[in-house]
Design an enzyme around this catalytic site. Structure first.
Site, PDB file in Angstrom:
ATOM      1  N   HIS A 122      45.436  34.035  36.503  1.00  0.00           N
ATOM      2  CA  HIS A 122      44.009  33.916  36.818  1.00  0.00           C
ATOM      3  C   HIS A 122      43.727  32.558  37.478  1.00  0.00           C
ATOM      4  CE1 HIS A 122      39.630  34.425  35.907  1.00  0.00           C
ATOM      5  NE2 HIS A 122      39.680  33.112  35.763  1.00  0.00           N
ATOM      6  N   GLU A 123      44.290  31.504  36.933  1.00  0.00           N
ATOM      7  CA  GLU A 123      44.044  30.162  37.480  1.00  0.00           C
ATOM      8  C   GLU A 123      44.683  30.004  38.871  1.00  0.00           C
ATOM      9  OE1 GLU A 123      41.894  28.284  36.326  1.00  0.00           O
ATOM     10  OE2 GLU A 123      41.606  29.308  34.423  1.00  0.00           O
ATOM     11  N   HIS A 156      42.545  31.638  41.430  1.00  0.00           N
ATOM     12  CA  HIS A 156      41.393  30.823  41.848  1.00  0.00           C
ATOM     13  C   HIS A 156      41.808  29.853  42.962  1.00  0.00           C
ATOM     14  CE1 HIS A 156      38.017  31.712  39.264  1.00  0.00           C
ATOM     15  NE2 HIS A 156      38.629  31.411  38.123  1.00  0.00           N
ATOM     16  N   GLU A 168      35.132  35.037  39.196  1.00  0.00           N
ATOM     17  CA  GLU A 168      35.896  35.353  37.981  1.00  0.00           C
ATOM     18  C   GLU A 168      36.565  36.712  38.092  1.00  0.00           C
ATOM     19  OE1 GLU A 168      36.770  33.179  35.896  1.00  0.00           O
ATOM     20  OE2 GLU A 168      35.493  31.826  37.058  1.00  0.00           O
TER      21      GLU A 168
HETATM   22 ZN    ZN Z   1      38.215  31.610  36.137  1.00  0.00          ZN
END
Ligand code: ZN
Length: 276
Positions: free
Chosen positions: A143-144, A147, A206
């Site tokens: 997830h990071e 981003h 997100e």
């Molecule tokens: Zn996030």
């Protein structure tokens, strides 16, 4: 007072259209001249800084945060974070703009993790019990990393810049109106920008990071089925206060439902590239 009299108390006041028109023209120009495409999802975004500028900004904040934190220098957990990071990085190689990836482990009770523009990733020890296993940790790191690759930080800065310019233009447009009305208009615009543009925008980021991260971790042969489980654990969190990670990463039934929708695609990648 005559009927042409200028008085601050005149109801309605004067609204100038020109600043808004100029802003709209500039905004459209800015929007179309700074288009980029997000890898994996293909969404168009606006980013107005070069990768070098972005990486320099990220590095600066990263160094600053690390200098104020208790950084763990060695050990199994740090090794695990680095090797998971490398695997996901390789799975994302086609979309990687050439970031200089770095992974740190910070001693802290906070259940948190972050990625800065340019590929600087930090995990807090407080999130490890929630990650629970290697696949769970890979969900967080995927997830990071997503981003960073999707350049969400730079995109947010571009929107903040546009919002500030728009607010300035609006300020000029209403500057002939009486102060009370000016305040009302500006407060309404401020709230509109926050709740209408910037917040939904961060929710979109997100979801996008969830999706891209899921695809990457499947490609890297981590079990994508751990993703919804991880977010459930995150939701049950520390009991009293929700983990720090959650305040910026709102978890919800929607999030788990989205993972269910995406799972067939992720599982197919997982089975194809990893033989199950
Ligand atoms: Zn996030």
């Amino acid at each position: 007072m005559n009927r042409f009299g200028r008085t601050a108390a005149r109801p309605g006041g004067r609204f100038r259209l020109l600043p808004i028109i100029l802003f709209a023209i500039y905004g459209l120009y800015y929007y179309f001249s700074n288009q980029q495409e997000v890898p994996v999802t293909g969404r168009s975004q606006i980013v107005d800084m070069s990768r070098e500028q972005e990486a320099a900004l990220g590095l600066q904040s990263y160094r600053q945060i690390l200098s104020q934190s208790q950084v763990i220098q060695s050990g199994q957990e740090l090794d695990a974070i680095r090797s998971i990071g490398r695997r996901i990085e390789q799975a994302a190689a086609a979309d990687d703009p050439g970031f200089d990836w770095e992974y740190s482990l910070i001693q802290s009770e906070q259940a948190n993790a972050f990625a800065l523009p340019g590929g600087k990733v930090a995990v807090y020890t407080g999130i490890l019990p929630i990650a629970q296993n290697v696949d769970g940790l890979a969900v967080i790191m995927g997830h990071e990393i997503a981003h960073a690759i999707a350049r969400h930080g730079a995109e947010r800065m571009a929107y903040q810049k546009l919002t500030q310019l728009g607010t300035m233009a609006a300020g000029m447009s209403v500057s002939g109106m009486d102060p009370g009305q000016q305040q009302m208009v500006m407060a309404a615009l401020g709230a509109g920008a926050k709740f209408g543009v910037l917040l939904p925008f961060s929710r979109d980021h997100e979801s996008e990071a969830d999706f891209i991260g899921l695809i990457y971790l499947a490609r890297a042969c981590f079990d994508p089925r751990e993703a919804p489980k991880l977010w459930q654990r995150m939701g049950q969190g520390a009991g009293k206060a929700p983990p720090e990670f959650m305040s910026t990463h709102p978890s919800s039934a929607t999030r788990v439902r989205q993972f269910e929708q995406w799972m067939p695609e992720a599982l197919e990648i997982y089975q194809r590239s990893c033989n199950g």
